[in-house]
Design a protein around this motif. Structure first.
Motif, PDB file in Angstrom:
ATOM      1  N   GLU A  44       0.835  -1.203   0.000  1.00 12.28           N
ATOM      2  CA  GLU A  44       0.000   0.000   0.000  1.00 12.28           C
ATOM      3  C   GLU A  44       0.867   1.249   0.000  1.00 12.28           C
ATOM      4  OE1 GLU A  44      -2.026  -0.471   3.843  1.00 12.28           O
ATOM      5  OE2 GLU A  44      -0.385   0.592   4.831  1.00 12.28           O
ATOM      6  N   HIS A  79       0.325   5.761   1.106  1.00 12.66           N
ATOM      7  CA  HIS A  79      -0.557   6.760   1.704  1.00 12.66           C
ATOM      8  C   HIS A  79       0.254   7.990   2.055  1.00 12.66           C
ATOM      9  CE1 HIS A  79       1.316   4.660   5.005  1.00 12.66           C
ATOM     10  NE2 HIS A  79       0.613   3.563   4.761  1.00 12.66           N
ATOM     11  N   HIS A 130       5.339   6.015   8.270  1.00 17.24           N
ATOM     12  CA  HIS A 130       5.597   4.986   9.274  1.00 17.24           C
ATOM     13  C   HIS A 130       7.054   5.092   9.731  1.00 17.24           C
ATOM     14  CE1 HIS A 130       1.875   2.993   8.417  1.00 17.24           C
ATOM     15  NE2 HIS A 130       2.237   2.498   7.265  1.00 17.24           N
ATOM     16  N   HIS A 174       4.919   0.219   0.138  1.00 13.36           N
ATOM     17  CA  HIS A 174       5.646  -0.531   1.167  1.00 13.36           C
ATOM     18  C   HIS A 174       4.926  -1.820   1.512  1.00 13.36           C
ATOM     19  CE1 HIS A 174       2.855   2.156   3.228  1.00 13.36           C
ATOM     20  NE2 HIS A 174       2.797   1.273   4.210  1.00 13.36           N
TER      21      HIS A 174
END
Ligand code: MN
Length: 160
Positions: free
Chosen positions: A69, A71, A75, A109
Protein backbone atom coordinates in the motif's frame (compact mmCIF):
# COMPACT_ATOMS: atom_id res chain seq x y z
CA UNK A 1 -22.72 7.55 38.23
CA UNK A 2 -20.79 5.29 35.90
CA UNK A 3 -17.91 3.79 37.87
CA UNK A 4 -15.80 3.13 34.75
CA UNK A 5 -16.00 6.71 33.54
CA UNK A 6 -14.41 8.04 36.73
CA UNK A 7 -11.44 5.65 36.62
CA UNK A 8 -8.15 7.19 35.56
CA UNK A 9 -6.62 5.93 32.35
CA UNK A 10 -4.25 3.04 32.90
CA UNK A 11 -0.66 4.31 32.80
CA UNK A 12 1.36 1.11 32.97
CA UNK A 13 1.03 -2.17 31.10
CA UNK A 14 3.50 -4.87 32.07
CA UNK A 15 5.09 -6.94 29.36
CA UNK A 16 3.76 -10.47 29.07
CA UNK A 17 5.28 -13.51 27.36
CA UNK A 18 5.51 -13.66 23.60
CA UNK A 19 5.48 -9.98 22.71
CA UNK A 20 2.22 -9.31 24.46
CA UNK A 21 1.37 -6.67 27.05
CA UNK A 22 -1.12 -6.84 29.91
CA UNK A 23 -4.50 -5.34 29.06
CA UNK A 24 -3.46 -4.73 25.46
CA UNK A 25 -5.88 -6.38 23.06
CA UNK A 26 -4.58 -8.63 20.26
CA UNK A 27 -6.46 -7.34 17.22
CA UNK A 28 -6.84 -8.33 13.61
CA UNK A 29 -4.39 -6.49 11.36
CA UNK A 30 -7.04 -4.64 9.35
CA UNK A 31 -10.73 -4.31 8.89
CA UNK A 32 -10.30 -3.29 5.24
CA UNK A 33 -11.70 -6.16 3.17
CA UNK A 34 -10.05 -4.95 -0.05
CA UNK A 35 -6.56 -5.42 1.31
CA UNK A 36 -4.47 -8.50 0.57
CA UNK A 37 -2.39 -9.73 3.52
CA UNK A 38 -1.56 -12.94 5.38
CA UNK A 39 -1.34 -13.82 9.09
CA UNK A 40 -0.65 -10.43 10.70
CA UNK A 41 -1.72 -9.37 14.21
CA UNK A 42 -1.82 -5.86 15.67
CA UNK A 43 -1.57 -4.42 19.19
CA UNK A 44 -1.99 -0.72 19.90
CA UNK A 45 0.64 0.04 22.56
CA UNK A 46 0.18 3.81 22.71
CA UNK A 47 -2.94 5.39 21.25
CA UNK A 48 -3.85 8.23 23.59
CA UNK A 49 -6.05 10.73 21.74
CA UNK A 50 -3.89 13.55 23.12
CA UNK A 51 -0.84 12.19 21.28
CA UNK A 52 -0.23 13.14 17.64
CA UNK A 53 0.99 9.61 16.93
CA UNK A 54 0.25 5.98 17.75
CA UNK A 55 2.73 3.19 18.48
CA UNK A 56 1.61 -0.27 17.41
CA UNK A 57 3.23 -3.72 17.47
CA UNK A 58 2.60 -5.87 14.42
CA UNK A 59 3.55 -9.49 14.09
CA UNK A 60 3.69 -11.31 10.78
CA UNK A 61 3.71 -15.13 11.05
CA UNK A 62 6.31 -17.12 9.06
CA UNK A 63 5.46 -16.85 5.37
CA UNK A 64 3.02 -14.00 6.02
CA UNK A 65 3.00 -10.44 4.70
CA UNK A 66 1.44 -7.03 5.30
CA UNK A 67 -0.58 -5.21 2.66
CA UNK A 68 1.24 -3.59 -0.25
CA UNK A 69 0.00 0.00 0.00
CA UNK A 70 0.88 3.69 -0.01
CA UNK A 71 -0.56 6.76 1.70
CA UNK A 72 0.23 10.30 2.72
CA UNK A 73 0.98 9.46 6.37
CA UNK A 74 4.35 8.04 7.41
CA UNK A 75 5.60 4.99 9.27
CA UNK A 76 8.63 4.72 11.56
CA UNK A 77 9.44 1.05 12.16
CA UNK A 78 11.77 -0.85 14.49
CA UNK A 79 12.09 -4.63 14.21
CA UNK A 80 11.53 -6.27 17.59
CA UNK A 81 11.37 -9.96 16.71
CA UNK A 82 12.71 -12.31 14.05
CA UNK A 83 13.60 -11.27 10.56
CA UNK A 84 12.22 -10.75 7.12
CA UNK A 85 12.27 -8.36 4.21
CA UNK A 86 10.62 -5.10 3.36
CA UNK A 87 9.87 -3.18 0.22
CA UNK A 88 10.05 0.62 0.53
CA UNK A 89 9.64 2.44 -2.76
CA UNK A 90 11.72 0.37 -5.17
CA UNK A 91 14.13 -0.94 -2.58
CA UNK A 92 13.98 -4.43 -1.11
CA UNK A 93 15.89 -4.82 2.16
CA UNK A 94 16.53 -7.69 4.53
CA UNK A 95 15.55 -6.62 8.05
CA UNK A 96 16.34 -8.07 11.46
CA UNK A 97 16.27 -7.27 15.17
CA UNK A 98 16.47 -3.54 15.98
CA UNK A 99 16.73 -2.40 12.36
CA UNK A 100 14.93 0.86 11.63
CA UNK A 101 12.82 1.55 8.55
CA UNK A 102 11.26 4.87 7.56
CA UNK A 103 8.36 4.84 5.11
CA UNK A 104 8.02 8.32 3.57
CA UNK A 105 4.68 9.71 2.32
CA UNK A 106 3.23 8.16 -0.86
CA UNK A 107 5.78 5.34 -0.94
CA UNK A 108 4.79 1.74 -1.75
CA UNK A 109 5.65 -0.53 1.17
CA UNK A 110 5.20 -4.09 2.33
CA UNK A 111 6.70 -6.25 5.10
CA UNK A 112 7.26 -10.00 4.75
CA UNK A 113 8.37 -12.55 7.33
CA UNK A 114 10.85 -15.21 6.27
CA UNK A 115 9.68 -18.82 5.83
CA UNK A 116 10.74 -20.03 9.29
CA UNK A 117 10.57 -17.02 11.60
CA UNK A 118 7.91 -14.47 12.46
CA UNK A 119 8.61 -10.79 11.89
CA UNK A 120 7.55 -8.50 14.74
CA UNK A 121 7.95 -4.74 14.60
CA UNK A 122 7.00 -1.53 16.34
CA UNK A 123 5.35 0.97 14.01
CA UNK A 124 4.86 4.63 14.85
CA UNK A 125 2.20 6.32 12.76
CA UNK A 126 0.31 9.62 12.63
CA UNK A 127 -2.83 9.53 14.78
CA UNK A 128 -4.75 11.41 12.09
CA UNK A 129 -4.16 9.57 8.85
CA UNK A 130 -5.49 9.06 5.36
CA UNK A 131 -6.82 5.78 4.02
CA UNK A 132 -4.19 3.63 2.26
CA UNK A 133 -4.20 3.28 -1.52
CA UNK A 134 -3.86 -0.23 -2.93
CA UNK A 135 -1.95 -0.92 -6.15
CA UNK A 136 -3.81 -1.14 -9.45
CA UNK A 137 -2.78 -3.85 -11.93
CA UNK A 138 -0.86 -1.10 -13.78
CA UNK A 139 0.99 -0.16 -10.57
CA UNK A 140 1.95 -3.81 -10.05
CA UNK A 141 3.22 -4.10 -13.62
CA UNK A 142 5.27 -0.94 -13.16
CA UNK A 143 6.72 -2.11 -9.82
CA UNK A 144 7.50 -5.56 -11.22
CA UNK A 145 9.71 -4.16 -13.99
CA UNK A 146 12.46 -4.31 -11.38
CA UNK A 147 13.46 -7.99 -11.00
CA UNK A 148 14.25 -7.70 -7.28
CA UNK A 149 10.89 -6.07 -6.59
CA UNK A 150 9.14 -8.68 -8.76
CA UNK A 151 10.79 -11.48 -6.80
CA UNK A 152 9.76 -9.80 -3.53
CA UNK A 153 6.17 -9.42 -4.67
CA UNK A 154 6.13 -13.02 -5.79
CA UNK A 155 5.21 -12.07 -9.30
CA UNK A 156 7.07 -13.04 -12.44
CA UNK A 157 9.18 -10.37 -14.05
CA UNK A 158 7.92 -9.33 -17.45
CA UNK A 159 9.01 -11.82 -20.07
CA UNK A 160 12.03 -10.62 -22.07
MN1 MN B 1 1.09 1.52 5.63
Amino acid sequence: MDEMASEPKRQAHRAARGHRWEQVELRPYKEDERALFKTVSRQILFGDPDLACELRYFEVAPGGFSTLERHEHMHAVMVLRGRGECLVGREVRKIELHDLVTVPPWTWHQFRAGPREPLGFLCMVNAQRDKPQLPTPADLTELSKDKTVARFLGTNPAAP
